[in-house]
Motif scaffolding. Structure first.
Motif, mmCIF file in Angstrom:
data_model
loop_
_atom_site.group_PDB
_atom_site.id
_atom_site.type_symbol
_atom_site.label_atom_id
_atom_site.label_comp_id
_atom_site.label_asym_id
_atom_site.label_seq_id
_atom_site.Cartn_x
_atom_site.Cartn_y
_atom_site.Cartn_z
ATOM 1 N N VAL A 132 12.579 -0.467 19.023
ATOM 2 C CA VAL A 132 13.842 -1.175 19.262
ATOM 3 C C VAL A 132 14.206 -1.276 20.736
ATOM 4 O O VAL A 132 15.141 -1.996 21.088
ATOM 5 C CB VAL A 132 15.009 -0.502 18.497
ATOM 6 N N GLU A 133 13.476 -0.598 21.606
ATOM 7 C CA GLU A 133 13.833 -0.574 23.027
ATOM 8 C C GLU A 133 13.916 -1.978 23.627
ATOM 9 O O GLU A 133 14.913 -2.356 24.241
ATOM 10 C CB GLU A 133 12.807 0.277 23.789
ATOM 11 N N ALA A 134 12.869 -2.769 23.474
ATOM 12 C CA ALA A 134 12.856 -4.102 24.084
ATOM 13 C C ALA A 134 13.827 -5.076 23.415
ATOM 14 O O ALA A 134 14.539 -5.806 24.114
ATOM 15 C CB ALA A 134 11.440 -4.668 24.091
ATOM 16 N N PRO A 135 13.887 -5.138 22.086
ATOM 17 C CA PRO A 135 14.879 -6.039 21.476
ATOM 18 C C PRO A 135 16.300 -5.766 21.944
ATOM 19 O O PRO A 135 17.074 -6.696 22.183
ATOM 20 C CB PRO A 135 14.720 -5.767 19.973
ATOM 21 N N ILE A 136 16.658 -4.503 22.116
ATOM 22 C CA ILE A 136 18.022 -4.160 22.546
ATOM 23 C C ILE A 136 18.234 -4.512 24.014
ATOM 24 O O ILE A 136 19.209 -5.180 24.382
ATOM 25 C CB ILE A 136 18.307 -2.661 22.302
ATOM 26 N N HIS A 137 17.308 -4.081 24.877
ATOM 27 C CA HIS A 137 17.549 -4.177 26.318
ATOM 28 C C HIS A 137 17.007 -5.452 26.951
ATOM 29 O O HIS A 137 17.408 -5.795 28.063
ATOM 30 C CB HIS A 137 16.967 -2.951 27.018
ATOM 31 N N VAL A 138 16.104 -6.142 26.270
ATOM 32 C CA VAL A 138 15.572 -7.403 26.814
ATOM 33 C C VAL A 138 16.201 -8.599 26.113
ATOM 34 O O VAL A 138 16.684 -9.529 26.760
ATOM 35 C CB VAL A 138 14.036 -7.447 26.692
ATOM 36 N N ARG A 139 16.222 -8.571 24.780
ATOM 37 C CA ARG A 139 16.797 -9.695 24.030
ATOM 38 C C ARG A 139 18.298 -9.547 23.788
ATOM 39 O O ARG A 139 18.948 -10.506 23.395
ATOM 40 C CB ARG A 139 16.083 -9.863 22.688
ATOM 41 N N GLY A 140 18.833 -8.355 24.008
ATOM 42 C CA GLY A 140 20.262 -8.157 23.820
ATOM 43 C C GLY A 140 20.704 -8.098 22.371
ATOM 44 O O GLY A 140 21.857 -8.393 22.055
ATOM 45 N N ILE A 141 19.792 -7.707 21.473
ATOM 46 C CA ILE A 141 20.132 -7.589 20.056
ATOM 47 C C ILE A 141 20.972 -6.329 19.848
ATOM 48 O O ILE A 141 20.666 -5.272 20.418
ATOM 49 C CB ILE A 141 18.849 -7.533 19.206
ATOM 50 N N PRO A 142 22.051 -6.396 19.073
ATOM 51 C CA PRO A 142 22.865 -5.195 18.799
ATOM 52 C C PRO A 142 22.006 -4.064 18.248
ATOM 53 O O PRO A 142 21.073 -4.295 17.465
ATOM 54 C CB PRO A 142 23.883 -5.686 17.772
ATOM 55 N N GLU A 143 22.319 -2.836 18.636
ATOM 56 C CA GLU A 143 21.467 -1.701 18.303
ATOM 57 C C GLU A 143 21.271 -1.539 16.804
ATOM 58 O O GLU A 143 20.145 -1.307 16.348
ATOM 59 C CB GLU A 143 22.053 -0.420 18.888
ATOM 60 N N GLU A 144 22.333 -1.655 16.020
ATOM 61 C CA GLU A 144 22.189 -1.431 14.587
ATOM 62 C C GLU A 144 21.304 -2.496 13.955
ATOM 63 O O GLU A 144 20.476 -2.211 13.084
ATOM 64 C CB GLU A 144 23.558 -1.406 13.908
ATOM 65 N N GLU A 145 21.461 -3.750 14.410
ATOM 66 C CA GLU A 145 20.605 -4.824 13.908
ATOM 67 C C GLU A 145 19.145 -4.571 14.282
ATOM 68 O O GLU A 145 18.237 -4.760 13.470
ATOM 69 C CB GLU A 145 21.065 -6.165 14.481
ATOM 70 N N ALA A 146 18.919 -4.130 15.528
ATOM 71 C CA ALA A 146 17.559 -3.845 15.974
ATOM 72 C C ALA A 146 16.940 -2.725 15.155
ATOM 73 O O ALA A 146 15.738 -2.753 14.844
ATOM 74 C CB ALA A 146 17.561 -3.489 17.458
ATOM 75 N N ARG A 147 17.739 -1.732 14.781
ATOM 76 C CA ARG A 147 17.222 -0.620 13.987
ATOM 77 C C ARG A 147 16.849 -1.073 12.568
ATOM 78 O O ARG A 147 15.858 -0.597 12.004
ATOM 79 C CB ARG A 147 18.244 0.521 13.944
ATOM 80 N N VAL A 148 17.623 -1.984 12.005
ATOM 81 C CA VAL A 148 17.272 -2.526 10.689
ATOM 82 C C VAL A 148 15.929 -3.248 10.766
ATOM 83 O O VAL A 148 15.047 -3.061 9.918
ATOM 84 C CB VAL A 148 18.382 -3.480 10.186
ATOM 85 N N VAL A 149 15.773 -4.052 11.808
ATOM 86 C CA VAL A 149 14.514 -4.766 12.010
ATOM 87 C C VAL A 149 13.373 -3.768 12.244
ATOM 88 O O VAL A 149 12.279 -3.894 11.692
ATOM 89 C CB VAL A 149 14.641 -5.737 13.193
ATOM 90 N N GLY A 150 13.653 -2.751 13.077
ATOM 91 C CA GLY A 150 12.627 -1.759 13.385
ATOM 92 C C GLY A 150 12.145 -1.016 12.152
ATOM 93 O O GLY A 150 10.947 -0.784 11.979
ATOM 94 N N ARG A 151 13.089 -0.652 11.279
ATOM 95 C CA ARG A 151 12.697 0.053 10.047
ATOM 96 C C ARG A 151 11.863 -0.849 9.141
ATOM 97 O O ARG A 151 10.920 -0.392 8.488
ATOM 98 C CB ARG A 151 13.947 0.555 9.331
ATOM 99 N N ALA A 152 12.212 -2.128 9.086
ATOM 100 C CA ALA A 152 11.428 -3.066 8.279
ATOM 101 C C ALA A 152 10.002 -3.196 8.829
ATOM 102 O O ALA A 152 9.035 -3.289 8.072
ATOM 103 C CB ALA A 152 12.120 -4.425 8.237
#
Length: 273
Positions: A132-152
């Motif tokens: 989730v590091e890059a989606p959050i800090h590069v794409r600006g995706i909200p952390e909780e959303e990034a974690r849902v994607v990461g778990r999937a």
């Protein structure tokens, strides 16, 4: 390994539709390291949903070429387009190329996922945190959303139970699958693999190749540098043989492996098959 639906694939970085049917268009690419001419007028097109496996002896230019596609290496001649965009450079008057600004290059790289020989995971982060590091800090995706994607994505690569585990607690094959999930989290239009199994013990190679086979079946556009000829036979739409910085020949796996037209290809294959 879990297979996810097409709808979920879009949500977790599966198979986005590129802007053009030609995802990679490399034209007369030249690369030097000092006086050493490493790539010599290399031309290659990769179409949407195509898997191209690049083979050849060590030192043939395979890895250098895909690093140029991601502008991790600068080219001294030619042009590389990814998804219709000139990578790493902009044209000035008279067609002269000037290296683009780093901000623009970073944006271009977001379309390209890359998996290296070594896993390059952050050792102080868990598996999920690495993803989730890059989606959050590069794409600006909200952390909780990034974690849902990461778990999937962890579920997708068969490691749902490892989200809180650190890299040094994982096998090499597990680390490489995390690295693939991390690249997919950015929803790339293109995936590059630089000999992703070469650093693995033999018993771990299959688990990584199975993830890559699944990506190919789902339609991810991929360029794979590999010595895994069985994988190339089974998965590749095209096999490209490189030697001494040039494309020696290319064709379907049957054409290249069963009836190569070039003596250099025949010699190389006779030594490894």
């Amino acid at each position: 390994m879990t297979t996810v639906s097409d709808n979920l694939l879009g949500a977790i970085g599966g198979v986005p539709r590129p802007e053009t049917d030609v995802v990679v268009d490399a034209r007369d690419v030249n690369k030097y390291f000092g006086r050493l001419h490493v790539l010599k007028d290399v031309c290659l097109q990769v179409k949407r949903q195509e898997t191209v496996v690049v083979i050849g002896p060590s030192g043939s230019g395979k890895t250098t070429f895909i690093r140029c596609v991601n502008h991790l290496e600068k080219i001294q001649g030619g042009r590389i387009f990814v998804n219709g965009h000139l990578i790493g450079y902009r044209e000035t008057g008279g067609g002269k190329l000037v290296e683009d600004r780093e901000k623009n290059i970073s944006l271009q790289r977001q379309e390209i996922g890359m998996v290296f020989q070594r896993f390059n995971l952050f050792p102080h982060m868990t598996a999920l945190e690495n993803i989730v590091e890059a989606p959050i800090h590069v794409r600006g995706i909200p952390e909780e959303e990034a974690r849902v994607v990461g778990r999937a994505l962890l579920e997708r690569v068969g490691l749902a139970a490892k989200e809180n585990v650190y890299p040094n607690q994982l096998s090499g094959g597990q680390q490489q699958r995390i690295a693939i999930a991390r690249a997919l989290a950015m929803k790339p239009a293109l995936m590059l693999f630089d000999e992703p199994t070469s650093a693995l013990d033999p018993e771990m190679i299959g688990e990584v190749l199975e993830v890559m086979k699944e990506l190919a079946r789902e339609g991810m556009t991929m360029i794979v540098v590999s010595h895994e000829m069985g994988f190339a036979r089974e998965v590749a739409n095209r096999v490209v043989m490189m030697d001494d910085g040039v494309v020696v020949e290319e064709g379907t796996p049957d054409q290249v492996f069963s009836a190569p037209s070039q003596e250099r290809t025949k010699t190389f294959l006779s030594k490894i098959l």
